[in-house]
Design a protein around this motif. Sequence first.
Motif, PDB file in Angstrom:
ATOM      1  N   SER A  78       0.878  -1.256   0.032  1.00  0.00           N
ATOM      2  CA  SER A  78      -0.012  -0.006  -0.056  1.00  0.00           C
ATOM      3  C   SER A  78       0.944   1.285   0.113  1.00  0.00           C
ATOM      4  N   ARG A  79       1.963   1.477   0.873  1.00  0.00           N
ATOM      5  CA  ARG A  79       2.647   2.403   0.802  1.00  0.00           C
ATOM      6  C   ARG A  79       3.423   2.861  -0.429  1.00  0.00           C
ATOM      7  N   GLU A  80       3.893   1.643  -1.212  1.00  0.00           N
ATOM      8  CA  GLU A  80       4.382   1.877  -2.674  1.00  0.00           C
ATOM      9  C   GLU A  80       3.194   2.395  -3.655  1.00  0.00           C
ATOM     10  N   PHE A  81       2.139   2.011  -3.546  1.00  0.00           N
ATOM     11  CA  PHE A  81       0.992   2.686  -4.207  1.00  0.00           C
ATOM     12  C   PHE A  81       0.695   4.015  -3.884  1.00  0.00           C
ATOM     13  N   ALA A  82       0.984   4.255  -2.527  1.00  0.00           N
ATOM     14  CA  ALA A  82       0.612   5.676  -2.269  1.00  0.00           C
ATOM     15  C   ALA A  82       1.880   6.634  -2.800  1.00  0.00           C
ATOM     16  N   LYS A  83       3.086   5.891  -2.787  1.00  0.00           N
ATOM     17  CA  LYS A  83       4.244   6.784  -3.182  1.00  0.00           C
ATOM     18  C   LYS A  83       3.868   6.985  -4.650  1.00  0.00           C
ATOM     19  N   TYR A  84       3.385   6.189  -5.573  1.00  0.00           N
ATOM     20  CA  TYR A  84       3.137   6.358  -6.833  1.00  0.00           C
ATOM     21  C   TYR A  84       1.950   7.518  -6.843  1.00  0.00           C
ATOM     22  N   ILE A  85       0.987   7.306  -6.049  1.00  0.00           N
ATOM     23  CA  ILE A  85       0.048   8.430  -6.109  1.00  0.00           C
ATOM     24  C   ILE A  85       0.517   9.692  -6.071  1.00  0.00           C
ATOM     25  N   VAL A  86       1.440   9.939  -4.824  1.00  0.00           N
ATOM     26  CA  VAL A  86       1.842  11.048  -4.453  1.00  0.00           C
ATOM     27  C   VAL A  86       2.853  11.616  -5.804  1.00  0.00           C
ATOM     28  N   ALA A  87       3.979  10.869  -6.344  1.00  0.00           N
ATOM     29  CA  ALA A  87       4.661  11.171  -7.265  1.00  0.00           C
ATOM     30  C   ALA A  87       3.874  11.665  -8.345  1.00  0.00           C
ATOM     31  N   THR A  88       2.926  10.892  -8.804  1.00  0.00           N
ATOM     32  CA  THR A  88       2.082  11.322 -10.131  1.00  0.00           C
ATOM     33  C   THR A  88       1.457  12.618  -9.723  1.00  0.00           C
ATOM     34  N   ALA A  89       0.829  12.947  -8.405  1.00  0.00           N
ATOM     35  CA  ALA A  89       0.199  14.152  -8.143  1.00  0.00           C
ATOM     36  C   ALA A  89       1.310  15.362  -8.346  1.00  0.00           C
ATOM     37  N   GLN A  90       2.490  15.215  -7.622  1.00  0.00           N
ATOM     38  CA  GLN A  90       3.359  16.094  -7.519  1.00  0.00           C
ATOM     39  C   GLN A  90       3.982  16.399  -9.001  1.00  0.00           C
ATOM     40  N   SER A  91       3.894  15.665  -9.964  1.00  0.00           N
ATOM     41  CA  SER A  91       4.439  15.885 -11.310  1.00  0.00           C
ATOM     42  C   SER A  91       3.465  16.792 -11.885  1.00  0.00           C
ATOM     43  N   LYS A  92       2.324  16.721 -11.659  1.00  0.00           N
ATOM     44  CA  LYS A  92       1.119  17.447 -12.207  1.00  0.00           C
ATOM     45  C   LYS A  92       0.683  18.724 -11.140  1.00  0.00           C
ATOM     46  N   GLY A  93       1.810  18.973 -10.330  1.00  0.00           N
ATOM     47  CA  GLY A  93       1.524  20.332  -9.659  1.00  0.00           C
ATOM     48  C   GLY A  93       0.637  20.297  -8.560  1.00  0.00           C
ATOM     49  N   ILE A  94       0.146  18.991  -8.071  1.00  0.00           N
ATOM     50  CA  ILE A  94      -0.784  18.778  -6.959  1.00  0.00           C
ATOM     51  C   ILE A  94      -0.203  18.307  -5.669  1.00  0.00           C
ATOM     52  N   SER A  95      -0.474  19.130  -4.639  1.00  0.00           N
ATOM     53  CA  SER A  95      -0.218  18.633  -3.301  1.00  0.00           C
ATOM     54  C   SER A  95      -1.315  18.129  -2.625  1.00  0.00           C
ATOM     55  N   LEU A  96      -1.002  16.573  -1.914  1.00  0.00           N
ATOM     56  CA  LEU A  96      -2.027  16.075  -1.286  1.00  0.00           C
ATOM     57  C   LEU A  96      -1.785  15.953   0.329  1.00  0.00           C
ATOM     58  N   ASN A  97      -2.487  16.369   0.924  1.00  0.00           N
ATOM     59  CA  ASN A  97      -2.283  16.327   2.470  1.00  0.00           C
ATOM     60  C   ASN A  97      -2.845  14.458   2.764  1.00  0.00           C
ATOM     61  N   LEU A  98      -2.467  14.356   3.990  1.00  0.00           N
ATOM     62  CA  LEU A  98      -2.614  12.749   4.217  1.00  0.00           C
ATOM     63  C   LEU A  98      -4.182  12.403   4.181  1.00  0.00           C
ATOM     64  N   THR A  99      -4.893  13.007   4.466  1.00  0.00           N
ATOM     65  CA  THR A  99      -6.452  12.669   4.430  1.00  0.00           C
ATOM     66  C   THR A  99      -6.822  12.492   2.856  1.00  0.00           C
ATOM     67  N   GLN A 100      -6.307  13.515   2.033  1.00  0.00           N
ATOM     68  CA  GLN A 100      -6.612  13.319   0.567  1.00  0.00           C
ATOM     69  C   GLN A 100      -5.945  12.169  -0.057  1.00  0.00           C
ATOM     70  N   LEU A 101      -4.632  11.904   0.451  1.00  0.00           N
ATOM     71  CA  LEU A 101      -3.809  10.823  -0.299  1.00  0.00           C
ATOM     72  C   LEU A 101      -4.855   9.470   0.075  1.00  0.00           C
ATOM     73  N   GLN A 102      -5.365   9.406   1.470  1.00  0.00           N
ATOM     74  CA  GLN A 102      -6.016   8.060   1.908  1.00  0.00           C
ATOM     75  C   GLN A 102      -7.225   7.849   1.076  1.00  0.00           C
ATOM     76  N   LYS A 103      -8.057   8.893   0.993  1.00  0.00           N
ATOM     77  CA  LYS A 103      -9.085   8.649   0.188  1.00  0.00           C
ATOM     78  C   LYS A 103      -9.060   8.639  -1.334  1.00  0.00           C
ATOM     79  N   ILE A 104      -7.915   9.350  -1.816  1.00  0.00           N
ATOM     80  CA  ILE A 104      -7.635   8.847  -3.282  1.00  0.00           C
ATOM     81  C   ILE A 104      -7.287   7.725  -3.419  1.00  0.00           C
ATOM     82  N   ALA A 105      -6.231   7.182  -2.382  1.00  0.00           N
ATOM     83  CA  ALA A 105      -5.724   5.843  -2.716  1.00  0.00           C
ATOM     84  C   ALA A 105      -7.159   4.723  -2.434  1.00  0.00           C
ATOM     85  N   TYR A 106      -8.051   5.107  -1.557  1.00  0.00           N
ATOM     86  CA  TYR A 106      -9.219   4.096  -1.350  1.00  0.00           C
ATOM     87  C   TYR A 106     -10.047   4.069  -2.458  1.00  0.00           C
ATOM     88  N   ILE A 107     -10.308   5.519  -3.257  1.00  0.00           N
ATOM     89  CA  ILE A 107     -11.054   5.402  -4.583  1.00  0.00           C
ATOM     90  C   ILE A 107     -10.211   4.497  -5.546  1.00  0.00           C
TER      91      ILE A 107
END
Length: 152
Positions: A4-33
Amino acid sequence: MVESREFAKYIVATAQSKGISLNLTQLQKIAYICDGILLACGHNIVNENCRVWEYGPVYPKVYKWYTKAMGKPVSLEDVKPSALAEINSSIAPSVVKDALEKFSGWTSVQLSEWSHLPGSPWDIARTNGGMYSKIDKIDMKNYFTGLGNGLH
């Protein structure tokens, strides 16, 4: 399967590459989605069940990783090569991209409230098992299959 943490890293890296900053709650819910959509499409990629926490579904290993790494930039190079290969060999990149486009503008409160809707996997698990219980991946698959393109 991918940790799960590798998947989360992928989400955060993808978001950052698009100029999107995610807080912990946003990351958790987007990972869940993303996990739910992938399950609905027949892809069980994430190796951890999320759990019922007060503000919605939480992957405990992602929580621990994020609280240690908070604020540090993440790139795709930070994702384990085996996890990255598995993610890239599936529909996960397009699911992550679509989820970020649709939900990165939602506040933590909006995402938490959405995850608490009656009949949601979080609601079912909370009702049946209480706080901190596992959210069943079958319930996630069924819920997200039922939402189809009406995910809102």
